[in-house]
Design a protein around this motif. Structure first.
Motif, PDB file in Angstrom:
ATOM      1  N   ASP A 291      -3.954   5.899   5.728  1.00  0.00           N
ATOM      2  CA  ASP A 291      -4.327   4.628   5.098  1.00  0.00           C
ATOM      3  C   ASP A 291      -3.092   3.947   4.508  1.00  0.00           C
ATOM      4  O   ASP A 291      -2.931   2.721   4.620  1.00  0.00           O
ATOM      5  N   ARG A 292      -2.197   4.720   3.888  1.00  0.00           N
ATOM      6  CA  ARG A 292      -0.957   4.148   3.362  1.00  0.00           C
ATOM      7  C   ARG A 292      -0.034   3.689   4.492  1.00  0.00           C
ATOM      8  O   ARG A 292       0.621   2.652   4.385  1.00  0.00           O
ATOM      9  N   TYR A 293       0.023   4.472   5.551  1.00  0.00           N
ATOM     10  CA  TYR A 293       0.846   4.116   6.714  1.00  0.00           C
ATOM     11  C   TYR A 293       0.371   2.802   7.318  1.00  0.00           C
ATOM     12  O   TYR A 293       1.182   1.906   7.616  1.00  0.00           O
ATOM     13  N   LEU A 294      -0.928   2.651   7.484  1.00  0.00           N
ATOM     14  CA  LEU A 294      -1.473   1.420   8.029  1.00  0.00           C
ATOM     15  C   LEU A 294      -1.191   0.239   7.106  1.00  0.00           C
ATOM     16  O   LEU A 294      -0.819  -0.848   7.568  1.00  0.00           O
ATOM     17  N   GLU A 295      -1.354   0.451   5.811  1.00  0.00           N
ATOM     18  CA  GLU A 295      -1.079  -0.618   4.855  1.00  0.00           C
ATOM     19  C   GLU A 295       0.382  -1.052   4.934  1.00  0.00           C
ATOM     20  O   GLU A 295       0.703  -2.255   4.841  1.00  0.00           O
ATOM     21  N   TRP A 296       1.272  -0.092   5.128  1.00  0.00           N
ATOM     22  CA  TRP A 296       2.695  -0.404   5.245  1.00  0.00           C
ATOM     23  C   TRP A 296       2.996  -1.171   6.525  1.00  0.00           C
ATOM     24  O   TRP A 296       3.725  -2.169   6.504  1.00  0.00           O
TER      25      TRP A 296
ATOM     26  N   ALA B  46       0.909  -3.002   8.440  1.00  0.00           N
ATOM     27  CA  ALA B  46       0.268  -4.319   8.449  1.00  0.00           C
ATOM     28  C   ALA B  46       0.782  -5.225   7.338  1.00  0.00           C
ATOM     29  O   ALA B  46       0.625  -6.447   7.418  1.00  0.00           O
ATOM     30  N   GLY B  47       1.417  -4.635   6.299  1.00  0.00           N
ATOM     31  CA  GLY B  47       1.900  -5.412   5.165  1.00  0.00           C
ATOM     32  C   GLY B  47       3.410  -5.554   5.161  1.00  0.00           C
ATOM     33  O   GLY B  47       3.966  -6.416   5.849  1.00  0.00           O
TER      34      GLY B  47
ATOM     35  N   ALA C  29      -5.705   1.291  13.458  1.00  0.00           N
ATOM     36  CA  ALA C  29      -5.130   0.013  13.048  1.00  0.00           C
ATOM     37  C   ALA C  29      -5.925  -1.154  13.614  1.00  0.00           C
ATOM     38  O   ALA C  29      -6.193  -2.142  12.919  1.00  0.00           O
TER      39      ALA C  29
ATOM     40  N   GLU D  75      -9.410  -1.271  11.685  1.00  0.00           N
ATOM     41  CA  GLU D  75      -9.356  -1.531  10.251  1.00  0.00           C
ATOM     42  C   GLU D  75      -8.613  -2.818   9.899  1.00  0.00           C
ATOM     43  O   GLU D  75      -8.780  -3.350   8.806  1.00  0.00           O
ATOM     44  N   ARG D  76      -7.799  -3.326  10.812  1.00  0.00           N
ATOM     45  CA  ARG D  76      -7.049  -4.556  10.566  1.00  0.00           C
ATOM     46  C   ARG D  76      -7.213  -5.519  11.751  1.00  0.00           C
ATOM     47  O   ARG D  76      -6.253  -5.914  12.397  1.00  0.00           O
TER      48      ARG D  76
END
Length: 304
Positions: free
Chosen positions: A143-148, A150-151, A185, A188-189
Motif C-alpha cells: 500500500d505504501r509502495y503504491l502510494e509512492w 502514484a504520488g 495498482a 486501486e488507482r
C-alpha cells in the motif's frame, strides 16, 4: 507538494549516475531514491530515441523489477526482458507510440512484501494468511509502495521529463509478484493507471504447494477482490498471461477465475482485456522477453 517535488528533483539530480548511451534511446540510473515508509528505491529510466532532439511529450510506462529490464550486468539471473528493444519493435510496427520507461528495482529481501497486494492480504485467514506472513517478514508494505508510485514518484517523473501525465497515457507492467502489483495498482488507482500488464502473475502469492488445501479460499478471494474493484472498462486495458511450465504451471485455475470475473463485469475480451496461455513457456525472463513485443503491441496500442 510543490516544495516536496522541488526537493526530490534536487536529491535525484545528485544521485543520478552518468547517462549510459544505447544504440537506441538511453538509460539514466538513480541508485538511491528515498521513499517514505519503504526501503530506499532504485530507478532505471529509459528515454526513447529522439527524446533529446525535440519537444515531443511521451506516455509513460512504469515497470517493476527494473534491474531485470535492460542490462545484463544488473540482472539477477543473467537474463533480461530487453524492454528497450521490445518497445522499439512495437513502435516500428506502427501500432504503439514510444514511451518513457521507468524501471523500479526490486528491494532485495523486501520484494515480496512490497509487491503482495495489501487489500488481498487483508482478505485472507488461516494457513493462507500464515504462509503470507512467513513470506513477508516485517509486514506488507505494498500500500505504501503504491502510494509512492502514484504520488511522489509520478509527480517527479512528470516534472523531470516531457510526459503526457493523464490516465490514458500511464501504464504499469510487471511479472510474477510484479504482475500482482500491477493489477493492484490498476484496480486501486484507476484514475492514475489506464493500462496494466500482469505477466505470469503469481496468483498463489506464496509457494503453491504449501496452500493446496486453500485453493478454494484463494480463488474466492481473488474473485471477490476483482469484483469489488473492477468497475466498467471506461477505455482502460489489461493484459494477463501465463506459461505452462515451472512455476507458471500452477496459475491456470486462478487465471480462469479472474478471466470469468472480467467477462461477468462486461469487459470485452480482445478489446478491454486479454488473457493468453503460452504452451511450454517457463517462469523466467527469457520467456517474458520473447512475448514482450506482443504484449506492448496490444496493451499500448495507439488510441483511435
Amino acid at each position: 507538494m510543490g516544495r516536496f517535488i522541488t526537493l526530490l528533483l534536487a536529491v535525484l539530480a545528485c544521485l543520478a549516475a552518468p547517462l549510459h548511451a544505447q544504440d537506441a534511446g538511453r538509460l539514466i540510473e538513480y541508485e538511491r531514491v528515498p521513499a517514505a515508509g519503504l526501503p530506499d528505491q532504485r530507478l532505471t529510466v529509459w528515454l526513447p530515441p529522439g527524446y533529446d532532439a525535440g519537444e515531443r511529450r511521451y506516455p509513460v510506462l512504469y515497470m517493476h523489477d527494473g534491474h531485470n529490464l535492460f542490462d545484463l550486468k544488473n540482472s539477477n539471473f543473467k537474463k533480461i526482458w530487453a524492454t528497450d528493444k521490445a518497445m522499439i519493435a512495437a513502435v516500428d510496427s506502427g501500432k504503439v507510440e514510444p514511451h518513457i520507461i521507468i524501471g523500479i528495482w526490486a528491494p532485495g529481501a523486501d520484494r515480496h512484501r512490497q509487491y503482495l497486494p495489501r487489500s488481498l492480504y487483508d482478505m485472507t485467514s488461516g494457513n493462507l494468511r500464515a504462509q503470507m506472513d512467513g513470506m513477508t517478514s516485517g509486514g506488507v508494505i505494498s500500500d505504501r509502495y503504491l502510494e509512492w508510485i502514484a504520488g511522489p514518484l509520478k509527480a517527479w517523473v512528470d516534472e523531470a521529463f516531457r510526459t503526457r501525465p493523464g490516465r490514458n497515457d500511464t501504464a504499469i507492467v510487471g511479472s510474477s509478484m510484479g504482475g500482482l502489483m500491477s493489477c493492484y495498482a490498476f484496480l486501486e488507482r484507476p484514475q492514475v493507471f489506464g493500462r496494466a500488464g500482469c505477466v505470469s502473475s503469481h496468483w498463489p502469492a506464496v509457494d503453491p504447494r504449501a496452500i493446496a488445501a486453500d485453493e478454494a479460499q484463494l480463488k474466492a478471494a481473488w474473485d471477490g477482490w476483482f469484483a469489488a474493484r473492477l468497475g466498467a472498462p471506461d477505455g482502460r486495458r489489461v493484459w494477463m498471461d501465463h506459461g505452462t511450465a515451472t512455476l507458471d504451471q500452477f496459475y491456470a485455475p486462478y487465471q480462469q477465475v479472474v478471466d470469468a470475473r472480467f467477462a461477468a463485469a462486461g469487459w470485452e475480451k480482445g478489446r478491454d482485456w486479454e488473457s493468453k496461455v503460452y504452451e511450454g513457456a517457463e517462469h523466467e525472463e527469457n520467456a517474458w522477453a520473447a512475448r514482450l513485443p506482443e504484449i506492448f503491441g496490444w496493451l499500448l496500442v495507439k488510441r483511435d
